[in-house]
Design a protein around this motif. Structure first.
Motif, PDB file in Angstrom:
ATOM      1  N   VAL A 141       2.319  32.356   0.129  1.00  0.00           N
ATOM      2  CA  VAL A 141       2.602  31.392   1.318  1.00  0.00           C
ATOM      3  C   VAL A 141       1.515  30.557   1.642  1.00  0.00           C
ATOM      4  CG1 VAL A 141       3.254  31.746   3.988  1.00  0.00           C
ATOM      5  CG2 VAL A 141       4.526  33.154   2.192  1.00  0.00           C
ATOM      6  N   ARG A 142       0.344  31.249   1.642  1.00  0.00           N
ATOM      7  CA  ARG A 142      -0.845  30.202   2.301  1.00  0.00           C
ATOM      8  C   ARG A 142      -1.207  28.975   1.225  1.00  0.00           C
ATOM      9  NH1 ARG A 142      -5.170  35.507   3.153  1.00  0.00           N
ATOM     10  NH2 ARG A 142      -3.985  36.217   4.851  1.00  0.00           N
ATOM     11  N   ARG A 143      -0.795  29.427  -0.051  1.00  0.00           N
ATOM     12  CA  ARG A 143      -1.107  28.318  -1.082  1.00  0.00           C
ATOM     13  C   ARG A 143      -0.192  27.194  -0.701  1.00  0.00           C
ATOM     14  NH1 ARG A 143      -1.658  30.171  -7.257  1.00  0.00           N
ATOM     15  NH2 ARG A 143      -2.217  27.913  -7.359  1.00  0.00           N
ATOM     16  N   LEU A 144       1.432  27.516  -0.758  1.00  0.00           N
ATOM     17  CA  LEU A 144       2.227  26.627  -0.141  1.00  0.00           C
ATOM     18  C   LEU A 144       1.928  25.935   1.071  1.00  0.00           C
ATOM     19  CD1 LEU A 144       5.615  28.598  -1.314  1.00  0.00           C
ATOM     20  CD2 LEU A 144       4.574  26.681  -2.575  1.00  0.00           C
ATOM     21  N   LEU A 145       1.549  26.542   2.268  1.00  0.00           N
ATOM     22  CA  LEU A 145       0.988  25.829   3.363  1.00  0.00           C
ATOM     23  C   LEU A 145       0.000  24.749   2.899  1.00  0.00           C
ATOM     24  CD1 LEU A 145       1.102  28.558   5.977  1.00  0.00           C
ATOM     25  CD2 LEU A 145       2.683  26.825   5.573  1.00  0.00           C
ATOM     26  N   LEU A 146      -1.120  25.348   2.065  1.00  0.00           N
ATOM     27  CA  LEU A 146      -2.376  24.453   1.805  1.00  0.00           C
ATOM     28  C   LEU A 146      -1.723  23.190   1.150  1.00  0.00           C
ATOM     29  CD1 LEU A 146      -5.227  23.974   1.848  1.00  0.00           C
ATOM     30  CD2 LEU A 146      -5.429  25.303   0.094  1.00  0.00           C
ATOM     31  N   LEU A 147      -0.709  23.491  -0.027  1.00  0.00           N
ATOM     32  CA  LEU A 147      -0.298  22.205  -0.663  1.00  0.00           C
ATOM     33  C   LEU A 147       0.232  21.460   0.234  1.00  0.00           C
ATOM     34  CD1 LEU A 147       0.504  20.893  -3.258  1.00  0.00           C
ATOM     35  CD2 LEU A 147       2.495  22.449  -3.544  1.00  0.00           C
ATOM     36  N   LEU A 168       0.798  -1.152   0.006  1.00  0.00           N
ATOM     37  CA  LEU A 168       0.091   0.046  -0.140  1.00  0.00           C
ATOM     38  C   LEU A 168       0.892   1.392   0.024  1.00  0.00           C
ATOM     39  CD1 LEU A 168      -2.795  -0.984   2.526  1.00  0.00           C
ATOM     40  CD2 LEU A 168      -2.736  -0.964  -0.128  1.00  0.00           C
ATOM     41  N   LEU A 169       2.061   1.196   0.235  1.00  0.00           N
ATOM     42  CA  LEU A 169       2.941   2.419   0.079  1.00  0.00           C
ATOM     43  C   LEU A 169       2.855   2.897  -1.395  1.00  0.00           C
ATOM     44  CD1 LEU A 169       5.965   1.075   2.320  1.00  0.00           C
ATOM     45  CD2 LEU A 169       4.217   2.802   3.033  1.00  0.00           C
ATOM     46  N   MET A 170       2.718   2.033  -2.192  1.00  0.00           N
ATOM     47  CA  MET A 170       2.540   2.799  -3.435  1.00  0.00           C
ATOM     48  C   MET A 170       1.561   3.804  -3.926  1.00  0.00           C
ATOM     49  SD  MET A 170       4.942   1.213  -5.273  1.00  0.00           S
ATOM     50  CE  MET A 170       4.270   1.729  -7.217  1.00  0.00           C
ATOM     51  N   GLY A 171       0.741   3.809  -2.674  1.00  0.00           N
ATOM     52  CA  GLY A 171      -0.093   4.773  -2.735  1.00  0.00           C
ATOM     53  C   GLY A 171       0.002   6.315  -2.210  1.00  0.00           C
ATOM     54  N   ALA A 172       1.478   6.410  -1.947  1.00  0.00           N
ATOM     55  CA  ALA A 172       2.221   7.653  -1.792  1.00  0.00           C
ATOM     56  C   ALA A 172       2.402   8.335  -2.966  1.00  0.00           C
ATOM     57  CB  ALA A 172       3.589   7.265  -1.030  1.00  0.00           C
ATOM     58  N   LEU A 173       2.376   7.659  -4.115  1.00  0.00           N
ATOM     59  CA  LEU A 173       2.202   8.448  -5.234  1.00  0.00           C
ATOM     60  C   LEU A 173       1.127   9.482  -5.503  1.00  0.00           C
ATOM     61  CD1 LEU A 173       3.361   5.601  -7.852  1.00  0.00           C
ATOM     62  CD2 LEU A 173       4.715   7.287  -6.629  1.00  0.00           C
ATOM     63  N   ALA A 174       0.152   8.912  -4.804  1.00  0.00           N
ATOM     64  CA  ALA A 174      -0.994   9.978  -4.912  1.00  0.00           C
ATOM     65  C   ALA A 174      -0.837  11.267  -4.474  1.00  0.00           C
ATOM     66  CB  ALA A 174      -2.285   9.486  -4.087  1.00  0.00           C
ATOM     67  N   ALA A 175       0.271  11.493  -3.554  1.00  0.00           N
ATOM     68  CA  ALA A 175       0.589  13.018  -2.903  1.00  0.00           C
ATOM     69  C   ALA A 175       1.087  13.586  -4.172  1.00  0.00           C
ATOM     70  CB  ALA A 175       1.767  12.624  -1.998  1.00  0.00           C
ATOM     71  N   THR A 176       1.436  13.206  -5.376  1.00  0.00           N
ATOM     72  CA  THR A 176       1.849  14.069  -6.401  1.00  0.00           C
ATOM     73  C   THR A 176       0.619  14.760  -7.042  1.00  0.00           C
ATOM     74  OG1 THR A 176       1.792  12.182  -7.999  1.00  0.00           O
ATOM     75  CG2 THR A 176       3.702  12.796  -6.944  1.00  0.00           C
ATOM     76  N   VAL A 177      -0.614  14.301  -6.760  1.00  0.00           N
ATOM     77  CA  VAL A 177      -1.817  14.989  -7.445  1.00  0.00           C
ATOM     78  C   VAL A 177      -2.108  16.413  -7.098  1.00  0.00           C
ATOM     79  CG1 VAL A 177      -4.515  14.632  -7.621  1.00  0.00           C
ATOM     80  CG2 VAL A 177      -2.879  12.712  -7.618  1.00  0.00           C
ATOM     81  N   PRO A 178      -2.005  16.563  -5.602  1.00  0.00           N
ATOM     82  CA  PRO A 178      -2.053  18.149  -5.297  1.00  0.00           C
ATOM     83  C   PRO A 178      -1.047  19.024  -6.022  1.00  0.00           C
ATOM     84  CG  PRO A 178      -2.394  16.699  -3.355  1.00  0.00           C
ATOM     85  CD  PRO A 178      -1.867  15.797  -4.401  1.00  0.00           C
TER      86      PRO A 178
END
Length: 326
Positions: free
Chosen positions: A55-61, A10-20
Protein backbone atom coordinates in the motif's frame (compact mmCIF):
# COMPACT_ATOMS: atom_id res chain seq x y z
CA UNK A 1 -16.71 25.98 -20.65
CA UNK A 2 -13.78 24.67 -22.71
CA UNK A 3 -10.30 24.35 -21.27
CA UNK A 4 -7.41 25.44 -23.45
CA UNK A 5 -3.66 25.73 -22.92
CA UNK A 6 -1.23 28.53 -23.66
CA UNK A 7 1.55 25.97 -24.33
CA UNK A 8 -0.26 22.81 -25.48
CA UNK A 9 2.94 21.29 -26.87
CA UNK A 10 4.28 20.86 -23.35
CA UNK A 11 1.49 18.39 -22.58
CA UNK A 12 3.70 15.76 -24.24
CA UNK A 13 5.72 15.98 -21.05
CA UNK A 14 2.96 13.96 -19.38
CA UNK A 15 4.66 10.89 -20.85
CA UNK A 16 7.30 11.40 -18.18
CA UNK A 17 4.71 10.16 -15.68
CA UNK A 18 5.34 6.62 -16.98
CA UNK A 19 8.92 6.68 -15.67
CA UNK A 20 7.98 6.09 -11.99
CA UNK A 21 5.63 3.29 -13.07
CA UNK A 22 8.41 1.53 -15.00
CA UNK A 23 10.83 1.97 -12.11
CA UNK A 24 8.20 0.60 -9.73
CA UNK A 25 7.85 -2.66 -11.59
CA UNK A 26 11.55 -3.04 -12.28
CA UNK A 27 12.46 -2.57 -8.64
CA UNK A 28 10.05 -5.15 -7.23
CA UNK A 29 11.79 -7.53 -4.90
CA UNK A 30 11.98 -11.17 -5.90
CA UNK A 31 10.90 -13.69 -3.27
CA UNK A 32 13.54 -16.19 -2.26
CA UNK A 33 12.25 -19.55 -1.11
CA UNK A 34 14.17 -21.30 1.69
CA UNK A 35 13.20 -24.66 3.26
CA UNK A 36 12.09 -24.43 6.92
CA UNK A 37 10.44 -26.81 9.35
CA UNK A 38 7.28 -24.83 10.18
CA UNK A 39 6.31 -21.70 8.13
CA UNK A 40 2.83 -20.96 9.50
CA UNK A 41 3.76 -18.08 11.78
CA UNK A 42 6.28 -16.61 9.33
CA UNK A 43 3.78 -16.69 6.45
CA UNK A 44 1.18 -14.80 8.50
CA UNK A 45 3.69 -12.12 9.51
CA UNK A 46 5.05 -11.82 6.00
CA UNK A 47 1.55 -11.47 4.54
CA UNK A 48 0.67 -8.62 6.94
CA UNK A 49 3.98 -6.84 6.30
CA UNK A 50 3.71 -7.28 2.51
CA UNK A 51 0.27 -5.70 2.48
CA UNK A 52 1.47 -2.65 4.42
CA UNK A 53 4.53 -2.22 2.22
CA UNK A 54 2.48 -2.73 -0.95
CA UNK A 55 0.00 0.00 0.00
CA UNK A 56 2.80 2.42 0.88
CA UNK A 57 4.62 1.75 -2.38
CA UNK A 58 1.43 2.28 -4.41
CA UNK A 59 0.75 5.58 -2.62
CA UNK A 60 4.31 6.70 -3.22
CA UNK A 61 4.00 5.76 -6.90
CA UNK A 62 0.74 7.69 -7.19
CA UNK A 63 2.29 10.78 -5.58
CA UNK A 64 5.25 10.68 -7.96
CA UNK A 65 2.97 10.41 -11.00
CA UNK A 66 0.72 13.25 -9.76
CA UNK A 67 3.75 15.48 -9.10
CA UNK A 68 4.98 15.03 -12.68
CA UNK A 69 1.49 15.67 -14.12
CA UNK A 70 1.07 18.83 -12.02
CA UNK A 71 4.40 20.22 -13.24
CA UNK A 72 3.45 19.49 -16.87
CA UNK A 73 -0.01 21.12 -16.49
CA UNK A 74 1.50 24.17 -14.80
CA UNK A 75 3.95 24.65 -17.68
CA UNK A 76 1.15 24.19 -20.23
CA UNK A 77 -0.87 26.95 -18.44
CA UNK A 78 -4.48 25.72 -18.66
CA UNK A 79 -7.20 28.37 -18.82
CA UNK A 80 -10.98 28.05 -18.67
CA UNK A 81 -13.17 29.52 -21.39
CA UNK A 82 -10.88 29.43 -24.37
CA UNK A 83 -8.92 32.51 -23.39
CA UNK A 84 -5.58 30.99 -24.34
CA UNK A 85 -4.30 30.99 -27.89
CA UNK A 86 -1.25 29.17 -29.05
CA UNK A 87 1.58 31.22 -30.46
CA UNK A 88 1.17 31.58 -34.21
CA UNK A 89 -2.54 30.60 -34.18
CA UNK A 90 -5.08 32.51 -36.26
CA UNK A 91 -6.96 35.31 -34.52
CA UNK A 92 -9.94 37.60 -35.06
CA UNK A 93 -8.97 41.24 -34.51
CA UNK A 94 -11.37 44.18 -34.54
CA UNK A 95 -9.65 47.54 -35.01
CA UNK A 96 -11.51 50.63 -33.75
CA UNK A 97 -9.96 53.57 -35.60
CA UNK A 98 -10.59 56.96 -34.00
CA UNK A 99 -11.53 59.35 -36.82
CA UNK A 100 -12.65 62.31 -34.70
CA UNK A 101 -11.57 65.91 -35.23
CA UNK A 102 -8.69 65.71 -32.77
CA UNK A 103 -7.04 63.08 -34.99
CA UNK A 104 -6.37 65.87 -37.52
CA UNK A 105 -3.74 67.26 -35.19
CA UNK A 106 -0.42 67.63 -36.97
CA UNK A 107 2.65 65.92 -35.57
CA UNK A 108 5.96 64.77 -36.90
CA UNK A 109 5.34 62.61 -39.97
CA UNK A 110 1.77 63.77 -40.58
CA UNK A 111 -1.49 63.78 -38.66
CA UNK A 112 -2.45 61.56 -35.78
CA UNK A 113 -4.96 59.85 -38.05
CA UNK A 114 -2.25 58.99 -40.58
CA UNK A 115 -0.14 57.53 -37.76
CA UNK A 116 -3.11 55.44 -36.58
CA UNK A 117 -3.68 54.15 -40.13
CA UNK A 118 -0.04 53.11 -40.44
CA UNK A 119 -0.16 51.36 -37.08
CA UNK A 120 -3.34 49.53 -38.09
CA UNK A 121 -1.72 48.31 -41.31
CA UNK A 122 1.39 47.12 -39.47
CA UNK A 123 -0.58 45.23 -36.84
CA UNK A 124 -2.84 43.60 -39.43
CA UNK A 125 0.07 42.48 -41.62
CA UNK A 126 1.85 40.98 -38.58
CA UNK A 127 -1.06 38.66 -37.71
CA UNK A 128 -0.59 34.92 -38.28
CA UNK A 129 -1.86 33.28 -41.45
CA UNK A 130 -5.58 32.55 -41.37
CA UNK A 131 -6.40 35.54 -39.17
CA UNK A 132 -9.33 37.82 -39.95
CA UNK A 133 -9.87 41.52 -39.31
CA UNK A 134 -12.56 44.17 -39.32
CA UNK A 135 -12.00 47.93 -39.06
CA UNK A 136 -14.49 50.32 -37.47
CA UNK A 137 -14.08 54.02 -38.25
CA UNK A 138 -15.47 55.77 -35.21
CA UNK A 139 -16.21 59.38 -34.28
CA UNK A 140 -19.67 60.63 -33.27
CA UNK A 141 -20.95 57.67 -35.32
CA UNK A 142 -19.26 54.36 -36.10
CA UNK A 143 -19.09 52.67 -39.52
CA UNK A 144 -17.48 49.40 -40.60
CA UNK A 145 -15.04 49.61 -43.49
CA UNK A 146 -15.89 46.06 -44.62
CA UNK A 147 -19.22 44.30 -45.06
CA UNK A 148 -17.82 41.22 -43.30
CA UNK A 149 -14.67 39.90 -41.69
CA UNK A 150 -11.77 39.79 -44.16
CA UNK A 151 -8.41 38.00 -44.19
CA UNK A 152 -5.78 39.99 -42.32
CA UNK A 153 -3.57 40.06 -45.40
CA UNK A 154 -6.38 41.09 -47.73
CA UNK A 155 -7.49 44.53 -48.98
CA UNK A 156 -6.99 46.23 -45.62
CA UNK A 157 -4.49 48.81 -46.85
CA UNK A 158 -6.69 49.88 -49.77
CA UNK A 159 -9.67 50.49 -47.49
CA UNK A 160 -7.61 52.41 -44.94
CA UNK A 161 -6.13 54.60 -47.68
CA UNK A 162 -9.65 55.88 -48.45
CA UNK A 163 -10.52 56.59 -44.79
CA UNK A 164 -10.65 60.22 -43.66
CA UNK A 165 -11.17 61.84 -40.24
CA UNK A 166 -14.36 63.79 -39.55
CA UNK A 167 -15.20 66.96 -37.61
CA UNK A 168 -17.08 65.27 -34.81
CA UNK A 169 -15.96 64.06 -31.36
CA UNK A 170 -15.11 60.46 -30.48
CA UNK A 171 -18.04 58.79 -28.71
CA UNK A 172 -16.67 55.79 -26.80
CA UNK A 173 -20.09 54.35 -25.94
CA UNK A 174 -21.12 54.30 -29.63
CA UNK A 175 -17.85 52.58 -30.56
CA UNK A 176 -18.33 49.87 -27.91
CA UNK A 177 -21.90 49.17 -29.02
CA UNK A 178 -20.75 48.82 -32.62
CA UNK A 179 -17.93 46.49 -31.59
CA UNK A 180 -20.40 44.27 -29.74
CA UNK A 181 -22.36 43.64 -32.95
CA UNK A 182 -19.29 42.14 -34.67
CA UNK A 183 -18.17 39.72 -31.94
CA UNK A 184 -20.71 36.91 -32.62
CA UNK A 185 -19.74 36.65 -36.31
CA UNK A 186 -16.00 36.24 -35.64
CA UNK A 187 -14.56 32.80 -36.45
CA UNK A 188 -11.96 32.77 -33.65
CA UNK A 189 -12.70 33.37 -30.00
CA UNK A 190 -11.83 35.31 -27.99
CA UNK A 191 -11.96 38.31 -30.29
CA UNK A 192 -9.31 41.00 -29.84
CA UNK A 193 -10.49 44.63 -29.91
CA UNK A 194 -7.75 47.18 -30.61
CA UNK A 195 -8.54 50.87 -30.04
CA UNK A 196 -6.27 53.25 -31.97
CA UNK A 197 -6.93 56.74 -30.64
CA UNK A 198 -5.38 59.88 -29.17
CA UNK A 199 -7.80 59.31 -26.25
CA UNK A 200 -9.47 62.70 -26.63
CA UNK A 201 -12.73 60.92 -25.85
CA UNK A 202 -16.23 62.30 -25.48
CA UNK A 203 -17.45 59.78 -22.92
CA UNK A 204 -21.00 61.12 -22.78
CA UNK A 205 -23.24 59.97 -19.97
CA UNK A 206 -22.04 57.39 -17.47
CA UNK A 207 -25.24 55.40 -17.99
CA UNK A 208 -24.73 55.15 -21.78
CA UNK A 209 -21.12 54.07 -21.31
CA UNK A 210 -22.06 51.48 -18.68
CA UNK A 211 -24.82 50.05 -20.89
CA UNK A 212 -22.39 49.79 -23.81
CA UNK A 213 -19.86 47.92 -21.64
CA UNK A 214 -22.57 45.53 -20.42
CA UNK A 215 -23.65 44.83 -23.98
CA UNK A 216 -20.05 44.10 -24.91
CA UNK A 217 -19.71 41.67 -21.99
CA UNK A 218 -22.89 39.83 -22.96
CA UNK A 219 -21.46 38.90 -26.36
CA UNK A 220 -18.85 36.54 -24.91
CA UNK A 221 -15.10 36.54 -24.55
CA UNK A 222 -12.86 39.33 -25.80
CA UNK A 223 -9.59 41.12 -25.12
CA UNK A 224 -9.28 44.91 -25.21
CA UNK A 225 -6.07 46.67 -26.23
CA UNK A 226 -5.61 50.45 -26.29
CA UNK A 227 -2.84 52.02 -28.37
CA UNK A 228 -2.53 55.77 -27.89
CA UNK A 229 -1.54 57.70 -30.99
CA UNK A 230 0.18 61.05 -30.45
CA UNK A 231 0.78 63.01 -27.28
CA UNK A 232 -1.74 65.36 -25.74
CA UNK A 233 -1.12 69.02 -26.59
CA UNK A 234 -2.97 72.01 -25.10
CA UNK A 235 -4.80 73.18 -28.23
CA UNK A 236 -6.76 76.36 -27.70
CA UNK A 237 -10.14 76.72 -29.30
CA UNK A 238 -13.49 78.47 -29.42
CA UNK A 239 -16.05 76.22 -27.72
CA UNK A 240 -19.23 78.30 -27.98
CA UNK A 241 -20.58 81.81 -28.65
CA UNK A 242 -23.19 83.16 -26.19
CA UNK A 243 -25.54 85.68 -27.87
CA UNK A 244 -27.74 88.26 -26.06
CA UNK A 245 -30.96 86.72 -24.78
CA UNK A 246 -33.04 89.76 -25.73
CA UNK A 247 -33.83 91.83 -28.76
CA UNK A 248 -31.28 94.55 -29.46
CA UNK A 249 -31.77 97.90 -31.18
CA UNK A 250 -29.57 99.09 -34.06
CA UNK A 251 -26.76 101.29 -32.77
CA UNK A 252 -27.01 99.89 -29.23
CA UNK A 253 -23.79 98.99 -27.45
CA UNK A 254 -23.84 95.26 -26.75
CA UNK A 255 -21.40 92.53 -25.79
CA UNK A 256 -20.93 89.00 -27.05
CA UNK A 257 -19.38 86.30 -24.90
CA UNK A 258 -17.37 83.37 -26.22
CA UNK A 259 -16.37 80.31 -24.24
CA UNK A 260 -12.78 79.48 -25.13
CA UNK A 261 -9.99 77.08 -24.22
CA UNK A 262 -6.63 78.78 -23.80
CA UNK A 263 -3.46 77.36 -25.28
CA UNK A 264 -1.43 80.20 -23.76
CA UNK A 265 -1.95 82.94 -21.22
CA UNK A 266 -3.37 86.27 -22.46
CA UNK A 267 -4.50 84.77 -25.76
CA UNK A 268 -6.05 87.09 -28.36
CA UNK A 269 -9.42 86.32 -30.01
CA UNK A 270 -11.16 88.27 -32.78
CA UNK A 271 -14.80 88.86 -33.66
CA UNK A 272 -15.94 89.12 -37.27
CA UNK A 273 -19.38 90.28 -38.39
CA UNK A 274 -20.47 90.36 -42.00
CA UNK A 275 -16.97 89.43 -43.11
CA UNK A 276 -15.36 92.37 -41.29
CA UNK A 277 -13.33 92.29 -38.09
CA UNK A 278 -15.23 94.46 -35.61
CA UNK A 279 -13.74 93.60 -32.20
CA UNK A 280 -10.81 92.01 -30.46
CA UNK A 281 -10.36 90.83 -26.89
CA UNK A 282 -7.77 89.13 -24.72
CA UNK A 283 -8.68 86.07 -22.68
CA UNK A 284 -6.94 85.87 -19.31
CA UNK A 285 -6.04 82.60 -17.65
CA UNK A 286 -3.59 79.74 -17.65
CA UNK A 287 -2.87 77.56 -20.68
CA UNK A 288 -5.23 74.59 -20.93
CA UNK A 289 -8.00 76.22 -18.88
CA UNK A 290 -11.49 77.14 -20.08
CA UNK A 291 -12.82 80.66 -19.66
CA UNK A 292 -14.94 83.42 -21.22
CA UNK A 293 -13.90 86.35 -23.38
CA UNK A 294 -16.21 89.31 -24.00
CA UNK A 295 -16.41 91.47 -27.14
CA UNK A 296 -17.87 94.99 -27.06
CA UNK A 297 -19.53 96.13 -30.28
CA UNK A 298 -22.35 98.25 -31.70
CA UNK A 299 -25.50 96.42 -32.80
CA UNK A 300 -25.70 96.47 -36.62
CA UNK A 301 -28.67 97.48 -38.79
CA UNK A 302 -31.78 95.23 -38.79
CA UNK A 303 -31.41 91.92 -40.64
CA UNK A 304 -29.50 88.68 -40.45
CA UNK A 305 -25.77 89.02 -39.88
CA UNK A 306 -23.28 86.15 -40.06
CA UNK A 307 -20.34 86.30 -37.72
CA UNK A 308 -17.62 84.20 -36.18
CA UNK A 309 -15.19 84.21 -33.29
CA UNK A 310 -11.72 83.12 -34.31
CA UNK A 311 -8.15 82.84 -33.16
CA UNK A 312 -4.78 82.16 -34.68
CA UNK A 313 -4.64 78.75 -36.30
CA UNK A 314 -2.96 75.92 -34.40
CA UNK A 315 -2.45 72.18 -34.83
CA UNK A 316 -6.15 71.43 -34.50
CA UNK A 317 -7.76 73.78 -37.00
CA UNK A 318 -11.32 72.51 -36.56
CA UNK A 319 -11.87 74.54 -33.35
CA UNK A 320 -10.10 77.72 -34.52
CA UNK A 321 -13.37 79.46 -35.43
CA UNK A 322 -16.99 79.28 -34.22
CA UNK A 323 -19.70 80.73 -36.52
CA UNK A 324 -22.97 82.31 -35.35
CA UNK A 325 -25.92 84.30 -36.68
CA UNK A 326 -26.95 87.58 -35.06
Amino acid sequence: MPITFVNPGLLMGALAATVPIVIHFLSRRRVRRLPFSDLRFLEEAQTRQSRRIGVRRLLLLLLRVLAILCVVLALARPQIGGLAQAAGSARSVLFVLDSSASMKTQQEGGTRFAAAVRLCEEMASALPAGSEVQVLQSAAATDALFATWLPARGPVSAALAAAEPTDGPFDLATALRAAATWIPSARMQPIEIVLLSDLQINQGGIRELRDACNRLDETGLYRFLIRQVGEEVPNGGVRAVLLPRRAVRPGENISLTAEVRLEQSEQVFQLELGGKRVAEAVALGQAGTIGNVEFALTAPAPGRHRGRVLKESDRLSVDDTRPFVL
